[in-house]
Each structure stands twice: as structure tokens, then as C-alpha cells.
Enzyme design. Structure first.
Site, PDB file in Angstrom:
ATOM      1  CD  GLU A 201     -18.015   8.697  -2.571  1.00  0.00           C
ATOM      2  OE1 GLU A 201     -17.225   8.891  -1.641  1.00  0.00           O
ATOM      3  OE2 GLU A 201     -17.927   7.738  -3.351  1.00  0.00           O
ATOM      4  CD  GLU A 291     -16.419   9.087  -7.662  1.00  0.00           C
ATOM      5  OE1 GLU A 291     -15.767   8.301  -6.942  1.00  0.00           O
ATOM      6  OE2 GLU A 291     -16.617  10.274  -7.360  1.00  0.00           O
TER       7      GLU A 291
HETATM    8  C1  GAL Z   1     -14.773   8.256  -4.052  1.00  0.00           C
HETATM    9  C2  GAL Z   1     -14.730   9.770  -4.160  1.00  0.00           C
HETATM   10  C3  GAL Z   1     -13.632  10.196  -5.097  1.00  0.00           C
HETATM   11  C4  GAL Z   1     -12.357   9.480  -4.741  1.00  0.00           C
HETATM   12  C5  GAL Z   1     -12.563   7.993  -4.771  1.00  0.00           C
HETATM   13  C6  GAL Z   1     -11.365   7.174  -4.360  1.00  0.00           C
HETATM   14  O1  GAL Z   1     -15.377   7.909  -2.919  1.00  0.00           O
HETATM   15  O2  GAL Z   1     -15.949  10.280  -4.587  1.00  0.00           O
HETATM   16  O3  GAL Z   1     -13.478  11.574  -5.026  1.00  0.00           O
HETATM   17  O4  GAL Z   1     -11.992   9.888  -3.477  1.00  0.00           O
HETATM   18  O5  GAL Z   1     -13.550   7.649  -3.867  1.00  0.00           O
HETATM   19  O6  GAL Z   1     -10.280   7.424  -5.116  1.00  0.00           O
END
Ligand code: GAL
Length: 981
Positions: A201, A291
Site C-alpha cells: 500500500e 487484499e
Molecule cells: C491493509 C494492510 C494490511 C493490514 C490491513 C488491515 O491496509 O495492507 O497490512 O494492515 O490493512 O488489517
């Protein structure tokens, strides 16, 4: 995670043999990676991609992944347990962050052994039949301390996540260690790593040269699989999506958390952060949900069961299916599949506490939830229907009711259609029906559909289901397989709703309803001019109500036989697909294979229950034991499996306790401590003390830190004022000349935001008259908790390099210089306990003296538990033996009784491992996972609790609780846990 910018809104031998063979069987399925069992020949595979999907050796594959953090499960054998559970839920891929901080206690030092053995992890992933998305950062976020950055990096000059030389040298060193391990596990070298995630990110304050350099470094280190990245949410709103230009990756992915993180309002939240549709960022690469929300952090201390509700099956059905059809993504990574535990000082302090359960499908105690069932229903569908890997948007069938809308995709090669059916008002909770006017590849049909509440369905038409032709169905297809010359398909629908399935035959087939109530009708169709003369065709239509499990056997009609299993959601979830078998029943089927006429199955059972096996076999062996079976009318084998033996856990008795905090006494000898004499720091926040008192500057990075400051008294002192940084949930305790003055909350992450808070973590402590005498030495003792390091989500050193420890000290009534000594974890960056690693210990006296370790001689301690404690640190220890039944998996937790304790916190050490922190200021948690392996299941265990009290307190009683009991599981060896010496 953090508060996002507003943009974000947007054994027996036989069993062993069977196990190995089962694994091998997985290997030959085109949708499974090869295993190391076959690595001798090291088959190498090629990964390519195009607009539609990733392909392996030219075969399209839909990536069904969930995130897993080995560093949150410090018991390598349990990695296998969890990864097998991933595979059994229909995932074919696991996405893994590699946490730099977890491996590196000191610049230039790395450890990849024991609980840090990622080579072993990657081998296990492959053996479990999973491809791997490797995510080595360097920055990972993940609510882990420093977002994966080791705390020593705070002392390195140059802004992190940029091309600054200091940072560059540091991250190249990390990659230089982790990349070669990943490289040798690549699919191109016979392993199962298929993608390499660059950064995380990386959206704000970006530096393209840095993005590019990570990739150049990876290539130089032997990485040859495609590179990817995960852009935060609403990717198009960021400066670069890394889809083109300098620093671009091959497959840019996008993260989406449509349900947000408000677990406290699980009942009402519905997509507060948008529709969760993964954006297409490149025409020559597939749409990749790098994700996608699979759970939630618990920012409101609502407890993780509420987070599981927030992201439960309803959410999964609606958002996952909508995204599948609307975005056309063919790669999904759900964050998290299993969350695990922030053991030791692993947690980033601002968003999480000890548990990182995450409300995941698999709980922190490795139990399967109703979310797991939903993953299985969806994943098996995605796995069995190959045309999904190459689809384009298509005209959707018209709905007769405005309340129900449709969205469609088509595979233009096979012409198979996929139609999403859901409420037009995405938040509607009503029960509505409609008729779809559906032009399928096999003709035009009026298809009845019904949507109850926030449900969503993906219906399919024009599909060559094995040797059958599925014209359409308003039941959802879960999976199909071919066995002993017949097709078997599992379809399902909401309990109580009407279902219809239409299949095409060249002549009237024979329909036998084996179970349930199903009406069959056959209607010949007009002769298709395309068919050879004399041939005919007709539709077999089955009408039924989804209720329990119906079974229909169809034979003749010009096709091989078909066994249709028509169930409710719950009935469908009872099926497992493992190797060549479809299995109904048990709480988990880990793997299966057939040799000769015998089916070998590895399965877990929570109770004695029936198991039914569909496959080409006449005998059944489960977990190495033959099972007596009988053949059924469905052509399956039916047997009964035993459940687990009942388990009784010992009561925790025989406690001994001892108070410590000798550091508070004026005469305490601190000559071995580090003199805090530095006058410069890399921290962007310059200290308000003459010398730097930041713990990290002296190599004390994790856990508690003691300070002792000496000054000559004037006798006029009235007050000590301090500022200290602890991170959220932290506090510090102050003594003067052995007298406890009180405690205050420490400064937090937000204090680093502009305008920087001039008085973070401020505490004012009155000095009682006469405590400091004119001309005499006074000693100030301060215990500062360090709850972990801020993340670097916004690539801002002000935040990431925010110090820990004392920031300002003034004594009203004195301007005498104070000379300081500091003591954190014994040895600082030079680990004294490399087995348990850099994050296990801080600098409490008992930790430095080994009170947390097995075999520490506590015979002189007071007998009994510490029922009353005073400010400072008190320990209590006991030991207990376990002899759990072999071949059973019994997840055990330490439970604190009563409401969460206030005014104190407890650090929990099992066999020397720091398994978390309990206390009202920390979080709502009362059960603390004691993972098998660290917990000796057949032998002696030592439990040590360090109680840090800010006021007089009565600590909560503790007990052992079994949170599950399964016959089966995986063999778990004890993790080496060195004793006191
Ligand atoms: C995303 C990030 C992850 C984790 C998740 C929230 O933005 O890439 O590493 O932080 O959010 O749990």
C-alpha cells in the site's frame, strides 16, 4: 491499518503412507501446485498472465488465497494444521508477509531458524498444496510492530520507504537475506511461490526509484516470478498505482475493506467503505484483489467474535460474489484466513492487542467458524468451474421485479454465463422474488429467483459439467467431480426456497430420486439443425425445495450417469473435496487419496459421526484405521467415525509469588546499566532533556525499560513533571527515593501528527515534603512500558520514528543536572535468548533475571498466588503437567476470571514464551491462546505471570480452558524452550 486518509473511504505406517500419497494426489491436480515430495525431480513451471488471469504452464488458474502470518503462530507444526485447513476450504494459494523485525534483532543480523524457519514454512505450504504469494515488504504494515520495520531502523539516517542511502542499505540487506529463500521456493524452480509482492500500500510520499530498486534487487537475488503490489483501496485516487511508469510492477493489485473496522456496530454496518469492487489497473494483467477484507481489527475493543459477525457469511456472500462478477477479478487474497496471536511485543500498539484473531474464518484457536463454510462453498465453485478464469461483461437477464437486479459475465469461448442475482438496493433486507428472462446459450428461459435479505447468488448457465450439460439452475453450484464413470455435482440454495435445475439430454433419461422430494419433467426440444439427422434433444427439469439434502440419480439420455446432491447451505457445507474424493461429514477432511480400491482419508472429528465417501473405492481407512462401511444407494460408502476422548485439564495450583522492582530503591546497583549520555538522535523529535533518553537509541527496543536518574537535592523540590512515549495502551510508573509517586499514560502515535503535540504523555507528580533532602543525592526511578512501535503507513518518519521512553523531565524547585542510566531487555540488541528472539522480552527485573523461564529456582518464593499486589512488579509462577490423548487436537487457552482487571496488566509467560498481555488498558481479552508446541501436550509446563500494577490491586484468578477437542489434528512436536541456567 491505521486511521486511513479520507480517500480510503472510498500414526501408523499406513496412515503415514496415506498422508504422503494424499499429498501427492493433490500434486497432480492441475489446480494444485506440485509438492516437495516430488521435488527430487524438481518439476519447474512457468507463470504467465494476461488480461484475464494468471496461467501456470499455459493453464489458466483462478487464485483463491488467504493471508497467513507465520510470525503470529510460533509453533511450526501448527503452520501445517492451518495451511491444511486453508487447502480444505478450497484455497489454492496462501499469501504470506515476511516480517523483517521478527528476524532481525540488530542491523546486519538475521535469524531464520526455529519459529523463524521460513524455508520450512514454504515447504509446508507446498506440501499442503498451496501456491504462495510472497510479501517480504520491506514494509508490510499488518498491525505488527513498526509495520515490520525492526526498531533498530529508527536509528538509521534517512527517511524510510525512500531511496535515502541509509534506508536503502538496510532494506537491501533484508532483501538480500529473504529473497534467496523465496527464490529457491519459486514454482520456476520446483517450489510453489508464484508471485512476489513489492512494498505494501505504497501510496503516500512515494519514491518511484525505491519501488524500482526493490524489484531490481529481487531480480538480482533470483526472483523470476511476476512482481505485484497491493495498492490501497480506491487505487485510482493515488499518485501512482504502480501500473505504469518508473517502479511499475507486472500485476498491480488493489486492497479493499468495504466493511470497515467498526466491529462494535457489526449489526448495522453494511459497506461503509464502499462497494468493494476491485479496480482494473492494467489491460495486460488480470484484475487482482490483492487484499480483500476477510475479517477486521478490533479498534473499539468489541471482541473478535463481533468482528467475525461484521465480516460474516452474509457479508461474504454479498461482497465477494458481487466483486467476482462485477470486477471480473480472477485472483483473490482474503485478509486474513487465520489471524493468530501478537505474542511477545509483536503488536503495533495503536490498533491491536494480543489477539490477532481478526474475526477470521479460522479462529485464533484454529477452530473453523461459519465463515469457513462460506469460503468452502465459494472456493469449491471457483475451483470446479474453469470457464470463470476468462470472462467478459455480458448482457444480464432482465428481472421482472425492480427489487432484484442482475449482473452477468460470459466466457466467450465456452459461452458459459454467470449471473449475479441480488437486491437492487444493496442494503435491502426484504424477501423478494422475480422471474429472469434469461437467454442462455441453450435457449431462452423464464427462471424464477428469490433473494432473502442481503443474499447474493451466482447462477450459471450453458456449462459443460463433466459429461453433462447444465442448461441453467437457480441453485448455486458448489462443486462437481467425476468418479467411477459418473458425474457427481453438489448444488445448494437457501433453506426453504424453491429450486430448479435444467439439464440437456439427447433422449429422455431415467431419473431416480434417492432422497428428498424432487419433481422431474422432460420436454423434448425442436430438432437442432446443427445436430446429426435422427438426433433429438430435450430438457430435463428438476423442481424442488431446498431442504435438507436431496439426491437424484440420472442415467441414460445419451450421457454418463449423474448423481445430483441438492442441499441447503448447511448441507452443502458438510461436503469436502479432497483429491479424488467427495466426503460428507466430519469436522475437517485434510486430504484423501485412493489406492487400489481403498480410500485413505485424513479427517478430524469433534464427535462420533457418520462419514460418507463418494469415490472409486470399496474400502475406507481414516487416520490410519480401517472403517467398517456399507455401500449406499448413492454409490457411496457410509461408515461411522469415533469422536475424541474427553479431556480434563489440571487446575492451576502450587503458585509461588514474589514482588520485585528493586530498581526503585535508592541503593540499587545500576552500575551495569547503560549511561544515557548521547546528545544526538536520528529521531525527528528532538528530546527536551540534555541527553537523549530514548530507549531505541541505546538498543532497548521492545518491552519495558527502566530509568534511574540521580540528582543532588535542594530540599525545595515540589514536583516532577515527565513526558514519556509508550504507544497507545501504555503507561509509566514513577518512584522518587523509593517512594511511589504515581503513574501516567504515555504519549501515542497521534502525538506525532502535525502540529506535533508539545506535551505528549505528560505526567505531574507531587513530591512529598521532606522526601528530597538538600545536598543529598536523590534517585528518580521510572518504569516506561513500550507497547510497540508505530507503523509507517503514510511513509512519514515523524510517525514511524516516534521515540519510546522519556522525552522531557523537569523537577520543580531544582535545576540540578540529572544523570541517567537506562536498562531494557538484557543484552539489548545482542540477544541473550535467540530461540525466543528479539520480541520476547523487555527489561523487567524478573525478565532480566530469568524468572519467566522453566526451571527457575523459585523455591524460596512465597507460597500461594499473588492475591494482593502493590504498585510495581510482582511475579507468580506455577507448573502443571499435561498428558493429552495422542492423536487429538485440544486448543487450550489461559482464562482470566471475572471482568477485565483495571489498574494493572499481566504479561503471560508459558515455558518462557511471552504469550501476551492482559489488562483493562490493553484490551477486552480474557482468553489467551497457549499454542500446542509451546504448550507441551505430554509433559511439564511452566507458567509465569508478571503483574505490573499502577495501584493496589487484586489480580484476576487464572485457569486453563479447552476451547475445542478434535480427534485428528497434525502431529505437533515441542518447540525448544530453553530453561533457566
Ligand atoms: C491493509 C494492510 C494490511 C493490514 C490491513 C488491515 O491496509 O495492507 O497490512 O494492515 O490493512 O488489517
Amino acid at each position: 491499518m491505521n486511521v486511513r486518509p479520507v480517500r480510503r473511504l472510498k500414526v501408523r505406517l499406513l496412515a503415514l503412507l496415506a498422508a504422503v500419497t494424499a499429498t501427492l494426489a493433490l500434486a497432480v491436480s492441475p489446480l494444485s501446485p506440485p509438492t516437495t515430495a516430488v521435488a527430487a525431480a524438481a518439476p519447474r513451471h512457468r507463470v504467465t498472465y494476461d488480461h484475464y488471469s494468471v496461467s501456470i504452464d499455459g493453464q489458466r488458474v483462478l487464485l483463491r488465497s488467504a493471508e497467513f502470518h507465520y510470525f503470529r503462530l510460533p509453533s511450526p507444526d501448527l503452520w501445517r494444521d492451518v495451511l491444511e485447513k486453508y487447502r480444505s476450504a478450497g484455497f489454492n494459494t496462501v499469501s504470506i508477509y515476511f516480517d523483517w523485525a521478527y528476524h532481525s534483532p540488530k542491523a546486519g543480523e538475521y535469524d531464520f531458524t526455529g519459529v523463524r524457519d521460513v524455508d520450512r514454512l514454504l515447504t509446508i505450504a507446498q506440501q499442503a498444496g498451496l501456491y504462495v504469494i510472497a510479501r517480504p515488504g520491506p514494509y508490510i504494515n499488518a498491525e505488527t510492530t513498526g509495520g515490520g520495520f525492526p526498531a533498530w531502523l529508527k536509528n538509521v539516517p534517512g527517511r524510510a520507504r525512500t531511496s535515502a542511502p541509509g534506508y536503502t542499505a538496510a532494506y537491501r540487506d533484508w532483501l538480500g537475506h529473504i529473497d534467496p529463500i523465496l527464490a529457491r521456493h519459486q514454482i520456476t524452480r520446483g517450489g510453489s511461490v508464484i508471485l512476489y509482492n513489492v512494498e505494501n500500500e505504497y501510496a503516500e510520499a512515494t519514491d518511484a526509484a525505491y519501488m524500482e530498486d526493490i524489484q531490481n534487487k529481487a531480480r538480482a537475488d533470483g526472483i523470476d516470478v511476476p512482481t505485484m503490489t497491493n495498492d490501497c483501496c480506491d487505487a485510482a485516487s493515488w499518485t501512482s498505482t504502480w501500473a505504469s511508469g518508473q517502479g511499475a510492477v507486472q500485476i498491480p493489485g488493489v486492497d479493499d475493506y468495504p466493511q470497515g473496522f467498526d466491529c462494535a456496530n457489526a449489526d448495522t454496518s453494511w459497506g461503509p467503505w464502499g462497494a468493494g469492487l476491485t479496480e482494473r489497473l492494467r489491460e495486460d494483467a488480470p484484475v487482482f484483489a490483492a487484499e480483500y477484507q476477510g475479517g477486521s481489527i478490533d479498534q473499539q475493543n468489541a471482541g473478535f467474535d463481533k468482528c467475525r459477525e461484521l465480516t460474516g457469511p452474509k457479508y461474504m456472500k454479498f461482497f465477494y460474489k458481487s466483486n467476482l462478477i462485477e470486477s471480473g477479478a480472477t485472483a483473490f487474497n482474503y485478509y486474513m484466513g487465520f489471524g493468530g496471536t501478537n505474542w511477545g511485543w509483536l503488536a503495533q500498539p495503536n490498533d491491536v492487542y494480543t489477539s490477532y484473531d481478526y474475526g477470521s474464518a479460522i479462529t485464533e484457536n484454529r477452530l473453523l467458524s461459519d465463515k469457513y463454510d462460506e469460503f468452502k462453498r465459494q472456493n469449491l465453485f471457483l475451483a470446479s468451474v474453469a470457464p470463470l478464469t476468462r470472462t467478459d461483461p455480458a448482457t444480464a437477464p432482465a428481472s421482472s421485479n425492480q427489487a432484484i437486479e442482475t449482473v452477468a459475465r460470459v466466457n466467450t469461448g465456452t459461452r458459459t454465463q454467470f449471473v449475479l442475482v441480488r437486491h437492487s438496493d444493496h442494503a435491502a433486507t426484504t424477501d423478494d422474488s422475480a422471474t429472469l428472462d434469461w437467454t442462455t446459450p441453450d435457449g431462452r428461459y423464464q427462471v424464477p429467483v428469490r433473494v432473502e435479505g442481503r443474499d447474493a447468488k451466482v447462477l450459471i448457465a450453458g456449462y459443460d459439467l463433466g459429461g453433462q450439460r447444465l442448461v441453467w439452475s437457480n441453485s448455486e453450484l458448489m462443486t462437481h467431480t467425476v468418479s467411477a464413470g459418473r458425474d457427481i455435482a453438489v448444488l445448494y440454495g437457501t433453506d426453504g426456497t424453491q429450486g430448479s435445475t435444467v439439464l440437456r439430454y439427447s433422449s429422455r433419461p431415467t431419473v431416480k430420486v434417492l432422497q428428498g422430494s424432487v419433481k422431474a419433467s422432460y420436454s423434448p426440444r425442436p430438432i437442432d439443425p446443427g445436430l446429426p439427422p435422427g438426433s433429438s434433444s430435450g430438457d430435463l427439469r428438476l423442481d424442488y425445495t431446498h431442504s435438507g439434502l436431496a439426491r437424484v440419480l440420472i442415467s441414460g439420455g445419451g450421457r454418463r450417469p449423474l448423481l445430483l446432491l441438492l442441499g441447503t447451505d448447511a448441507e452443502a457445507a458438510k461436503f469436502w473435496q479432497a483429491g479424488p474424493l467427495l466426503v460428507r461429514g466430519t469436522s475437517l477432511v485434510r486430504s484423501a487419496t485412493v489406492r487400489g480400491q481403498t480410500a485413505y482419508v485424513r479427517a478430524d472429528t469433534a464427535k462420533a459421526e457418520d462419514v460418507e465417501v463418494f469415490g472409486d473405492a470399496h474400502r475406507l481407512v481414516v487416520n490410519g484405521s480401517p472403517v467398517r462401511t456399507r455401500p449406499t444407494a448413492s454409490g457411496s460408502l457410509l461408515g461411522t467415525l469415533p469422536g475424541p476422548e474427553a479431556v480434563r485439564l489440571p487446575a492451576l495450583t502450587g503458585w509461588r509469588s514474589k514482588a520485585e522492582s528493586p530498581e526503585t530503591r535508592p541503593a540499587f546497583d545500576d552500575s551495569g546499566w547503560t549511561a544515557a549520555t548521547k546528545t544526538t538522535t536520528e529521531s525527528p523529535l528532538k528530546p527536551k532533556t540534555p541527553t537523549v533518553l530514548y530507549a531505541d537509541d541505546y538498543g532497548y527496543h521492545y518491552g519495558d525499560v527502566w530509568y534511574r536518574g540521580r540528582f543532588t537535592g535542594t530540599g525545595a523540590e515540589t514536583k516532577v513533571s515527565l513526558n514519556a512515549f509508550t504507544g497507545k495502551r501504555g503507561s509509566y510508573l514513577v518512584w522518587l527515593n523509593g517512594r511511589y509517586l504515581g503513574s501516567a499514560a504515555g504519549g501515542v502515535e497521534a502525538d506525532a501528527d502535525a502540529p506535533v503535540n508539545p506535551a505528549p504523555g505528560r505526567g505531574d507528580f507531587t513530591i512529598p515534603a521532606g522526601l528530597v533532602k538538600a545536598g543529598q543525592q536523590a534517585v528518580l526511578s521510572v518504569l516506561v512500558e513500550n507497547q510497540g512501535h508505530n507503523d509507517d503507513w503514510i511513509a512519514d518518519d515523524n510517525r514511524f520514528k516516534q521515540p519510546r521512553g522519556l522525552y522531557a523531565v523537569t523537577v520543580t524547585g531544582s535545576d540540578a543536572p540529572i544523570s541517567w542510566r537506562i536498562q531494557g531487555a538484557k543484552g539489548g540488541e545482542n540477544l541473550t535468548d535467540p530461540t525466543r528472539g528479539p520480541l520476547n522480552n523487555g527489561g523487567l527485573y524478573g525478565e532480566r533475571a530469568g524468572w519467566h523461564l522453566p526451571a527457575y529456582p523459585d523455591g524460596t518464593w512465597k507460597t500461594g498466588a499473588a492475591t494482593k499486589v502493590t504498585p510495581g512488579v510482582t511475579w507468580q509462577r506455577t507448573s502443571f503437567r499435561l498428558d493429552l490423548p495422542k492423536g487429538q487436537d485440544v486448543p487450550i487457552a489461559l482464562r482470566f476470571g471475572g471482568p477485565v482487571g483495571q489498574g494493572y496488566r499481566v504479561q503471560i509467560f508459558l515455558n518462557g514464551w511471552n504469550l501476551g498481555q492482559y489488562g483493562g488498558d490493553i484490551g477486552p481479552q480474557t482468553d489467551f491462546t497457549l499454542p500446542a508446541g509451546l504448550l507441551r501436550q505430554h509433559g511439564g509446563n511452566t507458567l509465569a505471570l508478571a503483574i505490573v500494577a499502577r495501584a493496589d490491586a487484586t489480580p484476576a484468578p487464572v485457569s486453563l480452558v479447552a476451547l475445542g477437542n478434535e480427534r485428528g489434528g497434525v502431529p505437533v512436536s515441542d518447540v525448544p524452550s530453553p530453561s533457566f541456567r
